[in-house]
Design an enzyme around this catalytic site. Structure first.
Site, short mmCIF file in Angstrom:
data_model
loop_
_atom_site.label_atom_id
_atom_site.label_comp_id
_atom_site.label_asym_id
_atom_site.label_seq_id
_atom_site.Cartn_x
_atom_site.Cartn_y
_atom_site.Cartn_z
N SER A 46 -4.39 -6.25 0.61
CA SER A 46 -3.00 -5.95 0.27
C SER A 46 -2.01 -6.60 1.24
CB SER A 46 -2.79 -4.43 0.25
OG SER A 46 -3.17 -3.84 1.48
N GLY A 83 -6.67 -3.45 -1.78
CA GLY A 83 -7.83 -2.58 -1.74
C GLY A 83 -9.14 -3.27 -1.46
N ASN A 111 -9.38 -2.79 5.07
CA ASN A 111 -9.90 -1.67 4.28
C ASN A 111 -11.26 -1.21 4.79
OD1 ASN A 111 -7.83 -1.19 2.20
ND2 ASN A 111 -8.25 -3.32 1.67
N ASP A 197 4.50 4.04 3.91
CA ASP A 197 3.11 4.46 4.10
C ASP A 197 2.61 4.23 5.52
OD1 ASP A 197 2.72 1.70 4.23
OD2 ASP A 197 1.63 1.57 2.33
N HIS A 200 1.66 -0.85 5.55
CA HIS A 200 2.07 -2.18 5.11
C HIS A 200 3.46 -2.54 5.64
CE1 HIS A 200 -0.88 -0.77 2.10
NE2 HIS A 200 -1.29 -2.02 2.15
#
Length: 226
Positions: A46, A83, A111, A197, A200
């Site tokens: 991502s 992801g 991830n 979040d 990011h």
């Protein structure tokens, strides 16, 4: 071209030499003018894909703009999938690397660390990616992330060793921390450069990341064999 060369030889030494120089100059100029821009595949998750950002604000388009502003006409191909783990990146590597690919940026592992996967698995997947790039004789920029401390010091030590050790083994360029451009000395300032979040970067954060990594990408492009 063969007919032109025959004409050069039929004209004799003096005239042929002059015409030969003219043809050579034309050929070189034609080759330079029509050289294809270098193509760089950015394989990642991502962070590469531009999660949560509008079109044009993500890592790849901002890097493309940075390169253009710094004299490079290279094309950056966005092969980021949100992801994706290192296993996912490895699984789609073969079709991500087209015959036109000249260099590879690898930004994978985020991830893996969020899930606390065994660092040995992450290392194995990244090793396989670099081995495939070696087989294609592609120069690589390997971009890492520091492991979190919440899985214990041994886990963190194993994870943090992956990127520098693989870069040394395969002779790739290394950027140890994708987020280094955000600055780690002032956590509050860094938070302002992140999306809600906390994982990011926002558009300004991406801009700073690109400014930090851009010179490494130019170094990568300089390694492409003609």
């Amino acid at each position: 071209m063969v007919t032109a060369l025959r004409l050069v030889f039929s004209l004799g030494y003096g005239a042929g030499r002059c015409l030969g120089k003219a043809l050579l100059t034309f050929a070189l100029s034609f080759g330079v003018a029509h050289a294809e821009p270098l193509s760089v595949v950015a394989l990642g998750d991502s962070l590469t894909a531009g999660y949560g950002l509008a079109e044009g604000e993500g890592f790849v388009p901002q890097l493309q703009q940075w390169l253009a502003a710094n004299g490079s006409d290279a094309t950056v191909v966005n092969a980021g999938v949100s992801g994706d783990t290192t296993a996912g990146g490895l699984a789609r590597l073969d079709w991500s690397l087209t015959p036109e690919t000249d260099a590879l940026i690898v930004t994978l592992g985020g991830n893996d660390l969020l899930r606390g996967l065994d660092p040995a698995v992450t290392r194995s997947n990244l090793e396989a990616i670099l081995t495939k790039a070696d087989a294609r004789k592609l120069p690589v920029l390997l971009i890492g992330l520091p492991g979190p401390a919440n899985f214990g010091p041994d886990w963190k030590a194993q994870f943090d060793a992956i990127y520098p050790e693989l870069a040394a083994k395969h002779g790739t360029l290394l950027a140890p921390n994708f987020m280094a451009g955000l600055g780690g000395d002032d956590p509050a300032a860094a938070r302002r450069l992140m999306q809600a979040d906390g994982i990011h970067p926002n558009p300004e954060g991406v801009k700073r990341i690109v400014a930090d990594l851009g010179p490494k990408v130019l170094e990568l492009l300089a390694r492409v064999q003609p």
